[in-house]
Write a protein that holds these residues in place. Structure first.
Motif, PDB file in Angstrom:
ATOM      1  N   TYR A  85       0.730  -1.234  -0.071  1.00 35.87           N
ATOM      2  CA  TYR A  85      -0.006   0.080  -0.046  1.00 35.87           C
ATOM      3  C   TYR A  85       0.730   1.257  -0.047  1.00 35.87           C
ATOM      4  N   TYR A  86       0.493   2.076  -0.951  1.00 39.52           N
ATOM      5  CA  TYR A  86       1.561   3.537  -0.856  1.00 39.52           C
ATOM      6  C   TYR A  86       0.578   4.590  -1.309  1.00 39.52           C
ATOM      7  N   GLN A  87       1.146   5.777  -1.335  1.00 43.87           N
ATOM      8  CA  GLN A  87       0.402   6.944  -1.437  1.00 43.87           C
ATOM      9  C   GLN A  87       1.336   7.575  -2.826  1.00 43.87           C
ATOM     10  N   SER A  88       0.710   8.245  -3.962  1.00 45.47           N
ATOM     11  CA  SER A  88       1.445   8.660  -4.901  1.00 45.47           C
ATOM     12  C   SER A  88       0.890   9.874  -5.468  1.00 45.47           C
ATOM     13  N   VAL A  89       1.637  10.648  -6.546  1.00 47.18           N
ATOM     14  CA  VAL A  89       1.067  11.761  -7.288  1.00 47.18           C
ATOM     15  C   VAL A  89       0.803  11.483  -8.528  1.00 47.18           C
ATOM     16  N   GLU A  90       0.096  10.327  -8.817  1.00 48.85           N
ATOM     17  CA  GLU A  90      -0.037   9.597 -10.215  1.00 48.85           C
ATOM     18  C   GLU A  90      -1.355  10.321 -10.961  1.00 48.85           C
ATOM     19  N   ASN A  91      -2.042  11.171 -10.021  1.00 47.46           N
ATOM     20  CA  ASN A  91      -3.253  11.871 -10.190  1.00 47.46           C
ATOM     21  C   ASN A  91      -2.750  13.347 -10.338  1.00 47.46           C
ATOM     22  N   GLY A  92      -1.537  13.804 -10.723  1.00 49.81           N
ATOM     23  CA  GLY A  92      -1.346  15.085 -10.669  1.00 49.81           C
ATOM     24  C   GLY A  92      -0.055  15.385  -9.481  1.00 49.81           C
ATOM     25  N   SER A  93       0.917  16.374  -9.724  1.00 49.84           N
ATOM     26  CA  SER A  93       1.755  16.459  -8.602  1.00 49.84           C
ATOM     27  C   SER A  93       1.129  17.222  -7.593  1.00 49.84           C
ATOM     28  N   ILE A  94       0.143  17.849  -7.739  1.00 53.41           N
ATOM     29  CA  ILE A  94      -0.521  18.671  -6.529  1.00 53.41           C
ATOM     30  C   ILE A  94      -1.354  17.782  -5.734  1.00 53.41           C
ATOM     31  N   ASN A  95      -1.680  16.426  -6.375  1.00 60.43           N
ATOM     32  CA  ASN A  95      -2.616  15.834  -5.530  1.00 60.43           C
ATOM     33  C   ASN A  95      -2.074  14.520  -4.883  1.00 60.43           C
ATOM     34  N   ARG A  96      -2.744  13.664  -4.012  1.00 61.76           N
ATOM     35  CA  ARG A  96      -2.155  12.802  -3.284  1.00 61.76           C
ATOM     36  C   ARG A  96      -3.277  11.463  -3.544  1.00 61.76           C
ATOM     37  N   ASP A  97      -2.942  10.531  -3.741  1.00 64.63           N
ATOM     38  CA  ASP A  97      -3.875   9.353  -3.804  1.00 64.63           C
ATOM     39  C   ASP A  97      -3.315   8.072  -3.100  1.00 64.63           C
ATOM     40  N   VAL A  98      -4.258   7.126  -2.723  1.00 66.88           N
ATOM     41  CA  VAL A  98      -3.834   5.778  -2.181  1.00 66.88           C
ATOM     42  C   VAL A  98      -3.853   4.837  -2.941  1.00 66.88           C
ATOM     43  N   TYR A  99      -2.913   3.700  -3.097  1.00 68.09           N
ATOM     44  CA  TYR A  99      -3.044   2.806  -3.844  1.00 68.09           C
ATOM     45  C   TYR A  99      -2.553   1.640  -3.292  1.00 68.09           C
ATOM     46  N   ALA A 100      -3.072   0.440  -3.939  1.00 68.95           N
ATOM     47  CA  ALA A 100      -2.848  -0.939  -3.573  1.00 68.95           C
ATOM     48  C   ALA A 100      -2.166  -1.591  -4.747  1.00 68.95           C
ATOM     49  N   ILE A 101      -0.967  -2.471  -4.699  1.00 71.64           N
ATOM     50  CA  ILE A 101      -0.320  -3.142  -5.708  1.00 71.64           C
ATOM     51  C   ILE A 101       0.008  -4.477  -5.186  1.00 71.64           C
ATOM     52  N   LYS A 102       0.306  -5.474  -6.125  1.00 69.11           N
ATOM     53  CA  LYS A 102       0.771  -6.797  -5.660  1.00 69.11           C
ATOM     54  C   LYS A 102       2.430  -6.511  -5.557  1.00 69.11           C
ATOM     55  N   LEU A 103       2.930  -7.537  -4.833  1.00 68.69           N
ATOM     56  CA  LEU A 103       4.446  -7.120  -4.622  1.00 68.69           C
ATOM     57  C   LEU A 103       5.336  -7.434  -6.026  1.00 68.69           C
ATOM     58  N   ASN A 104       4.669  -7.993  -6.833  1.00 70.78           N
ATOM     59  CA  ASN A 104       5.196  -8.443  -8.298  1.00 70.78           C
ATOM     60  C   ASN A 104       5.045  -7.266  -9.209  1.00 70.78           C
ATOM     61  N   GLY A 105       4.260  -5.981  -8.807  1.00 70.98           N
ATOM     62  CA  GLY A 105       3.979  -4.873  -9.680  1.00 70.98           C
ATOM     63  C   GLY A 105       2.746  -5.073 -10.576  1.00 70.98           C
ATOM     64  N   ARG A 106       2.060  -5.997 -10.458  1.00 65.60           N
ATOM     65  CA  ARG A 106       0.650  -6.234 -10.682  1.00 65.60           C
ATOM     66  C   ARG A 106      -0.457  -5.810 -10.170  1.00 65.60           C
ATOM     67  N   ASN A 107      -1.605  -5.837 -10.908  1.00 64.52           N
ATOM     68  CA  ASN A 107      -3.084  -5.348 -10.115  1.00 64.52           C
ATOM     69  C   ASN A 107      -3.173  -4.402  -9.324  1.00 64.52           C
ATOM     70  N   LYS A 108      -2.503  -3.387  -9.943  1.00 61.27           N
ATOM     71  CA  LYS A 108      -2.591  -1.789  -9.106  1.00 61.27           C
ATOM     72  C   LYS A 108      -4.165  -1.407  -9.092  1.00 61.27           C
TER      73      LYS A 108
END
Length: 730
Positions: A386-409
């Motif tokens: 589980y992580y937070q990122s700026v995938e939705n624009g650098s002024i925003n923050r969203d929470v994501y889940a992803i498999k350890l192998n990098g799939r199913n984000k």
């Protein structure tokens, strides 16, 4: 050619009609009465069962504090674990820490700040089953920490380390050479605390029978002294070790204490460099193996070592280098098989990586031209990160889940703005804190599989309703194209804005490496101040120029070796561009900043004297030669190696170009950016025969607060700004 993008993303500051807003925000509203304070959830801890969480609550009527347990699904209070009303020896407590089995709690009281993160206080252990309270030490201590089995507490006192056995109620001292301004055991020195962001420099192993710690030998570090004026007839002095750029740092070393054998052992690794930092230590899941992160003095090489305390061997498992610098984080996470999670900018953006226990890359978990901004943890059972990122624009923050192998984000947040997650211990739930420029913080319970909101916990409706009575303005987010980059910007115009009139422009910024001031979240106290200035008829703007964060390593690290060059160029160019707008009076443009921001605002006025008519600098660095070694050398190397980088962008060396109005402010007890910076700049201005205004706040630190101080400070700045920008605004 520089130009403004016309596609504004507009966020209403509040949703009611401006015509219904009648009150003006006053400085007293902000700094004296705290009318716009935001409600938060204090000291939330997820219980080990994953079904409950605890919160520190304060009862105003009884003047007592309590640790209360709540159910995630119902949000109902299950019980009060401990309340100061029931404790004869403890009238209140200000924080709490559980043992691993949650059968004991450390309660903190009478905590007295030392520096930014460190404190000394009275600490007690509360036994939940026995409902018994025991004071750990009769004198003030630092960083009391449970052993994993909950039977012991390690702590620091007078620069030495101690262990208290909670079963026998005995205390054992394990180091004896601690001495003020010479030797510190298990607690970081000033510069480590400030720049590497930690105080506790010791750690328990999983079996609760070994403690690894860092020793700081400050003997050769130069001392800095500050007069403390106080209220007595004679002032006193605070003297502490402070390594300025290019000066001697503490000599750091690793040590191990074995509780069974009572042996104290020095730990050595085969380093490639003599002058180094130990930026982090942490035990792995193997009770005999701990990790240590070593940085060379330039901080462009970071080595992760695994030290086997049974075989007394050390192995270099990861070596990361960068042309500029390598960031240190708290994201190192050991998995059950002792493979580990790591975050790095090695591909140009901050991302998550998975390595085996020997340091071989298994895979890069996240990828893309965006930054991971927070790592929340790994769910072993579900194999999900589980992580937070700026995938939705650098002024925003969203929470994501992803498999350890990098799939199913999967995105776990829905609303655009800033989302921050606090996960339950078993990762089945998370409490999401959401806000944006038009929405005060909302706390919701969310399902960690789907992200769906289960229940609303708390919001700030009362604050939002209160703001409907005040005259406030729209906060407009956009970008401005400057020096080949689209820079993030927000603008606040007067509520009664008339595009046919001309307004003074006031720019706010911080501009430090990796920082961000243009972000889509709820107001800080300064945002209400900007609303106050807009009410007076001033357009307020904030721009994140080159060197700021969350847009990739190249954008952030372009300022390497020349702090203050590109940042100032961007603010000057942006001021020129904005000055060409028909509703901006280009002859009335001001700028301000605090700390690094004060360094930039000073340089903008001096170097951009044909653009800026005034500036305010609070607690500014005025020469990087005066600032600490770790921060400054990370971006500038040493002054011996890079003298032009230090001097070409030092405000002290550009006072001859001052033409506008300048207000300089500092606290006399600033242990971080010393008042020496302001004194040397003031002397340079005097010798250059340049008029300026200034204020020194007695015995105030870098934050310049306490009592009426903040109100006085902002009154002084506001009066100066209004006088210089609004007078003769034609």
């Amino acid at each position: 050619m520089n130009h403004l993008k016309l596609s504004f993303c507009v966020c209403l500051f509040i949703t009611s009609l401006i015509s219904a807003q009648t009150k003006n925000i006053t400085l007293e509203d902000i700094w004296k009465y705290g009318r716009f304070r935001t409600e938060y959830m204090d000291a939330l801890h997820s219980m080990a069962n994953g079904k409950q969480y605890s919160v520190l609550n304060f009862d105003l009527a009884s003047r007592s504090t309590s640790v209360d347990i709540y159910d995630y699904e119902t949000l109902e209070k299950v019980k009060t674990l401990v309340s100061s009303r029931d404790l004869n020896d403890l009238a209140y407590f200000t924080n709490y820490t559980f043992s691993a089995d949650e059968q004991k709690v450390i309660l903190a009281s009478n905590e007295q700040a030392i520096y930014r993160r460190s404190s000394i206080g009275e600490y007690y252990v509360y036994d939940v089953k026995k409902q018994k309270l025991t004071r750990i030490s009769e004198v003030g201590i630092q960083e009391p920490t449970f052993s994993p089995d909950g039977t012991k507490v390690a702590f620091a006192k007078a620069n030495n380390l101690f262990v208290k056995d909670l079963i026998s109620n005995t205390v054992k001292q394990i180091t004896f050479d601690g001495e003020k301004n010479k030797i510190i055991n298990g607690i970081s020195d000033w510069v480590y605390e400030e720049e590497f962001g930690f105080v506790r420099a010791f750690d328990w192993n999983a079996d609760s029978n070994k403690i690894a710690f860092i020793k700081f030998d400050e003997t050769e570090v130069p001392e800095f002294s500050m007069d403390v004026y106080g209220k007595q007839l004679y002032p006193t002095q605070q003297v502490f070790k402070y390594p300025k750029a290019g000066e001697a740092n503490s000599k750091v070393s690793l040590h191990l204490y074995d509780l069974k054998s009572e042996a104290l052992t020095d730990i050595a690794v085969n380093k490639k460099y003599e002058d180094f930092y130990i930026a982090r230590i942490a035990w792995s899941n193997d009770a005999d193996v701990f990790s240590a992160q070593f940085l060379n003095r330039h901080q462009n090489a970071l080595d992760l070592w695994m030290i086997d305390t049974k075989k007394m061997t050390s192995n270099l498992v990861l070596a990361e280098t960068d042309e500029a610098y390598v960031d240190v984080t708290d994201n190192l996470t050991f998995l059950e098989d002792n493979s580990f999670i790591w975050t790095s900018e090695q591909d140009g953006f901050n991302h998550i990586y998975h390595y085996d226990k020997k340091g071989k890359l298994i895979n890069q978990v996240t990828k893309g031209n965006w930054e991971v901004t927070d790592y929340y943890g790994y769910n072993e059972e579900k194999d999900i990160i589980y992580y937070q990122s700026v995938e939705n624009g650098s002024i925003n923050r969203d929470v994501y889940a992803i498999k350890l192998n990098g799939r199913n984000k999967k995105s776990l947040s829905e609303k655009e703005g800033t989302n921050e997650a606090a996960f339950s211990a078993d990762f089945s739930f998370f409490i999401n804190t959401f806000s944006n420029a038009s929405t005060a913080p909302e706390f919701t319970l969310n399902n960690s599989k789907t992200g769906a909101v289960i229940k609303n916990i708390k919001n700030n409706k009362a604050l939002t309703d209160k703001l409907k009575d005040y005259q406030t303005s729209v906060k407009e987010f956009s970008t401005i194209s400057i020096n080949g980059n689209d820079l993030n910007m927000w603008m606040i115009k007067p509520a009664n804005f008339d595009e046919n009139k001309q307004y003074p422009l006031f720019m706010t910024q911080y501009s430090g490496p990796g920082s961000q001031k243009v972000a889509n979240h709820w107001n800080s106290s300064n945002d209400y101040w900007y609303q106050y200035l807009a009410q007076k008829g001033i357009v307020v703007v904030c721009i994140d120029g080159r060197g700021t964060g969350f847009k990739g390593a190249k954008f952030k690290k372009v300022t390497q070796n020349e702090l203050g060059k590109y940042e100032v160029e961007d603010q000057i160019a942006a001021a020129k561009e904005l000055g060409n707008l028909p509703y901006i009076n280009k002859n009335k443009i001001g700028i301000w900043g605090w700390s690094f921001g004060g360094f930039i605002s000073s340089n903008c006025l001096f170097k951009g004297h044909d653009v800026f008519s005034m500036a305010v600098a609070v607690a500014p660095v005025t020469s990087w030669r005066f600032y600490d070694s770790i921060y400054t050398e990370r971006y500038m190397t040493t002054p011996q190696e890079n003298p032009s980088g230090y001097d070409d962008n030092s405000p002290i060396n550009h006072v001859k170009d001052l033409k506008g109005d300048f207000l300089l402010i500092h606290g006399s007890a600033d242990d971080n950016v010393h008042v020496q910076n302001t004194m040397r700049l003031a002397e340079a201005l005097i010798q250059a025969d340049k008029p300026f205004d200034w204020a020194i706040y007695p015995d105030k630190n870098h934050g310049i607060y306490g009592g009426n101080t903040r109100l006085h400070l902002f009154k002084k700045m506001s009066t100066f700004i209004e006088d210089k920008l609004l007078t003769n605004n034609e």
